[in-house]
Design a protein around this motif. Structure first.
Motif, short mmCIF file in Angstrom:
data_model
loop_
_atom_site.label_atom_id
_atom_site.label_comp_id
_atom_site.label_asym_id
_atom_site.label_seq_id
_atom_site.Cartn_x
_atom_site.Cartn_y
_atom_site.Cartn_z
N LEU A 195 -2.42 1.71 7.11
CA LEU A 195 -1.41 2.90 7.30
C LEU A 195 -2.48 4.19 7.73
O LEU A 195 -3.77 3.75 7.54
N ARG A 196 -1.70 5.03 8.27
CA ARG A 196 -2.70 6.27 8.89
C ARG A 196 -2.05 7.60 8.44
O ARG A 196 -2.88 8.36 8.78
N SER A 197 -1.07 7.72 7.57
CA SER A 197 -0.56 8.98 7.48
C SER A 197 0.48 8.98 6.51
O SER A 197 1.20 7.83 5.98
N ILE A 198 0.98 10.13 5.66
CA ILE A 198 1.92 10.32 4.79
C ILE A 198 3.29 9.65 5.34
O ILE A 198 3.85 9.09 4.74
N VAL A 222 -6.76 -5.34 4.43
CA VAL A 222 -6.07 -5.41 5.58
C VAL A 222 -7.11 -5.63 6.87
O VAL A 222 -6.70 -6.27 7.75
N ARG A 223 -8.01 -4.58 6.81
CA ARG A 223 -8.97 -4.45 7.89
C ARG A 223 -9.82 -5.99 7.88
O ARG A 223 -10.12 -6.13 8.97
N LYS A 224 -10.31 -6.40 6.72
CA LYS A 224 -11.04 -7.39 6.83
C LYS A 224 -10.59 -8.69 7.43
O LYS A 224 -11.21 -9.45 7.87
N ILE A 225 -9.14 -8.84 7.44
CA ILE A 225 -8.51 -10.05 7.99
C ILE A 225 -7.85 -9.90 9.27
O ILE A 225 -7.46 -10.50 10.12
N LEU A 285 0.87 -1.34 0.12
CA LEU A 285 -0.20 0.10 0.00
C LEU A 285 0.88 1.19 0.04
O LEU A 285 0.51 2.37 -0.74
N ALA A 286 1.99 1.19 0.71
CA ALA A 286 2.79 2.27 0.91
C ALA A 286 3.37 2.67 -0.72
O ALA A 286 3.72 3.68 -1.02
N ASP A 287 4.04 1.59 -1.08
CA ASP A 287 4.47 1.67 -2.33
C ASP A 287 3.27 1.82 -3.64
O ASP A 287 3.81 2.61 -4.40
N THR A 288 2.19 1.49 -3.40
CA THR A 288 1.38 1.88 -4.22
C THR A 288 0.81 3.32 -4.10
O THR A 288 0.71 4.24 -5.31
N PHE A 289 0.72 3.87 -3.11
CA PHE A 289 0.94 5.34 -2.96
C PHE A 289 2.03 6.15 -3.67
O PHE A 289 1.80 7.24 -4.24
N ALA A 290 3.34 5.67 -3.28
CA ALA A 290 4.54 6.39 -3.83
C ALA A 290 4.46 6.23 -5.40
O ALA A 290 4.88 7.06 -5.98
N LEU A 291 3.98 5.09 -5.93
CA LEU A 291 4.02 4.94 -7.43
C LEU A 291 2.85 5.86 -7.86
O LEU A 291 2.99 6.49 -8.91
N ALA A 299 -1.92 6.30 -13.69
CA ALA A 299 -2.28 6.86 -12.04
C ALA A 299 -3.72 6.40 -11.80
O ALA A 299 -3.81 6.03 -10.55
N THR A 300 -4.79 6.60 -12.51
CA THR A 300 -6.06 6.41 -11.95
C THR A 300 -6.07 4.78 -11.49
O THR A 300 -6.98 4.40 -10.71
N GLU A 301 -5.66 3.86 -12.36
CA GLU A 301 -5.63 2.40 -11.96
C GLU A 301 -5.07 2.32 -10.76
O GLU A 301 -5.56 1.48 -9.93
N ILE A 302 -3.88 2.79 -10.62
CA ILE A 302 -2.93 2.66 -9.32
C ILE A 302 -3.75 3.10 -8.15
O ILE A 302 -3.81 2.20 -6.98
N PHE A 303 -4.28 4.25 -8.28
CA PHE A 303 -4.86 4.90 -7.00
C PHE A 303 -6.20 3.90 -6.82
O PHE A 303 -6.55 3.73 -5.48
N ALA A 304 -6.95 3.50 -7.99
CA ALA A 304 -8.12 2.59 -7.31
C ALA A 304 -7.83 1.19 -6.79
O ALA A 304 -8.88 0.99 -6.06
N ILE A 305 -6.49 0.76 -6.41
CA ILE A 305 -6.49 -0.23 -5.85
C ILE A 305 -6.08 0.03 -4.38
O ILE A 305 -6.19 -0.95 -3.54
N THR A 306 -5.92 1.14 -4.06
CA THR A 306 -5.23 1.48 -2.70
C THR A 306 -6.48 1.28 -1.62
O THR A 306 -6.14 0.81 -0.54
N ASP A 307 -7.69 1.59 -2.09
CA ASP A 307 -8.82 1.51 -0.80
C ASP A 307 -9.01 -0.26 -0.70
O ASP A 307 -9.02 -0.65 0.32
#
Length: 167
Positions: free
Chosen positions: A88-91, A80-83, A33-39, A66-74
């Motif tokens: 992540l909580r911040s920049i 992670v929450r479901k399991i 997730l961190a790398d996805t936001f960075a990318l 960029a749109t495709e990458i951002f779409a997977i962040t949620d």
């Protein structure tokens, strides 16, 4: 009481998965997730700053990616929450975990942009494959299946970037 529940008892979503394996899967997904936001940010940066004779093609390609990458962040964070873990909580949290490097250069040649993004997407593929091993070990079929889709998407982005940057 296990460590995950001690850290955030109100957020300890019940799961039938082994807590140690949940920890391993969540750690791998949070790194992704961190790398996805960075990318995502790097891809948008290059989208905003691309120039030259192929401007329109590259500008649109990078915006689509960029749109495709951002779409997977949620989807990653919610998995992670479901399991039963937290995400992540911040920049700052992203910055501490990311392995894909930022590019703050004033100017980057368009081909260099595409090449750098291709390599970053391939790094993400490697991270997906490692995370899939943890998911499979935990019998976390849903995470494993999601990772398959994300891997294919990242490989497609890398392929498009490779083809667009050829002579």
């Amino acid at each position: 009481m296990d460590t995950l529940a001690k850290l955030a008892p109100a957020l300890a979503t019940p799961s039938d998965l082994d807590r140690g394996e949940v920890r391993a899967v969540a750690t791998a997904l949070n790194a992704i997730l961190a790398d996805t936001f960075a990318l995502y940010i790097k891809t948008k940066n290059f989208h905003w700053h691309v120039s030259g004779p192929h401007f329109r093609d590259y500008h649109l390609l990078l915006d689509d990616q960029a749109t495709e990458i951002f779409a997977i962040t949620d989807a990653i964070a919610e998995r992670v929450r479901k399991i039963g873990a937290t995400t992540l909580r911040s920049i700052g949290d992203i910055a501490r975990r990311q392995t894909i490097f930022d590019n703050d250069a004033d100017y980057v040649l368009p081909r260099a942009m595409l090449s750098e993004l291709r390599e970053d997407n391939l790094m993400l593929v490697e991270s997906f494959r490692r995370a899939k091993q943890f998911a499979d070990a935990a019998s976390d079929n849903a995470t494993s299946a999601m990772i398959d889709t994300w891997t294919d998407d990242a490989e497609r982005r890398a392929w498009f970037l490779f083809e667009a940057s050829r002579n």
